[in-house]
Design an enzyme around this catalytic site. Structure first.
Site, mmCIF file in Angstrom:
data_model
loop_
_atom_site.group_PDB
_atom_site.id
_atom_site.type_symbol
_atom_site.label_atom_id
_atom_site.label_comp_id
_atom_site.label_asym_id
_atom_site.label_seq_id
_atom_site.Cartn_x
_atom_site.Cartn_y
_atom_site.Cartn_z
ATOM 1 C CG ASP A 1 -1.899 1.074 1.294
ATOM 2 O OD1 ASP A 1 -1.857 1.949 0.423
ATOM 3 O OD2 ASP A 1 -2.718 1.111 2.231
ATOM 4 N N GLY B 1 3.812 0.994 1.118
ATOM 5 C CA GLY B 1 5.115 0.376 0.900
ATOM 6 C C GLY B 1 6.033 0.438 2.116
#
Ligand code: IMP
Ligand code: MG
Length: 176
Positions: free
Chosen positions: A104, A106
């Site tokens: 998402d 990250g």
């Protein structure tokens, strides 16, 4: 279907086909690695079902290690800045396959990969089932990605909202 699920995004059949394809690609790439040397590190709890299915498509000798990470506080669909990590597995000298459910922001995968790299593994590759089409997620090094999805909050197949819906066999979008 549970009332809170607005629509199914990825049905169980498509998930299982993809998991098999990922397993085959990983197996092909790890073919030349000797025995005793591969550690699959699964990030709990979101990758619970994904990793259980994926590992059965990996026929080589492989050690399974679990670690925890949490980036949500209570009822939220936005991950917080700094994920909390549990105990790191010992991966020194091993080829690591890091498995998580979704990329998402990250932050989770970047942080874990960095911490594992410091433990001197022989190599690290990452695998996620889902990646959101966000610049932040796309910029994170990840060798195996199942599906690129729009920026929506999804649940099912291990992914939760406030601890619920992990048990759903399909991946769906919850009602706004
Ligand atoms: P990131 O650090 O923002 O990339 O978030 C990663 C973690 O947040 C994942 O491992 C998931 O557990 C969780 N997450 C991110 N997006 C979603 C979603 O849409 N549904 C459920 N969990 C999510
Ligand atoms: Mg997670």
């Amino acid at each position: 279907m549970i009332r809170d699920i607005d629509r199914i995004l990825i049905a169980r059949g498509a998930i299982s086909d993809k998991v098999r394809d990922l397993g085959e690609a990983i197996t092909k790439n790890l073919e030349d690695v000797g025995e005793h040397e591969i550690a699959l590190v699964a990030v709990m709890t979101g990758s619970l079902i994904f990793v259980a299915d994926l590992m059965r498509h990996l026929p080589m000798k492989i050690q399974i290690q679990l670690m925890t990470a949490s980036s949500y506080i209570g009822k939220s669909t936005k991950s917080n800045n700094d994920p909390m990590l549990g105990k790191l597995p010992n991966v020194k000298g091993m080829h690591v396959l890091l498995v998580d459910d979704i990329l998402d922001s990250g932050r989770t995968l970047t942080r874990i990969r960095g911490e594992l790299e410091a433990l001197q593994p022989k190599s690290i590759q990452s695998c996620v089932l889902l990646r959101k089409k966000l610049e932040s997620a796309m910029n994170v090094p990840c060798e195996y990605v199942g599906f690129d999805i729009e920026d929506e909050f999804v649940v099912g197949y291990g992914l939760d909202y406030d601890g619920y819906y992990r048990n759903l066999p399909d991946i769906g979008v919850i009602c706004p």
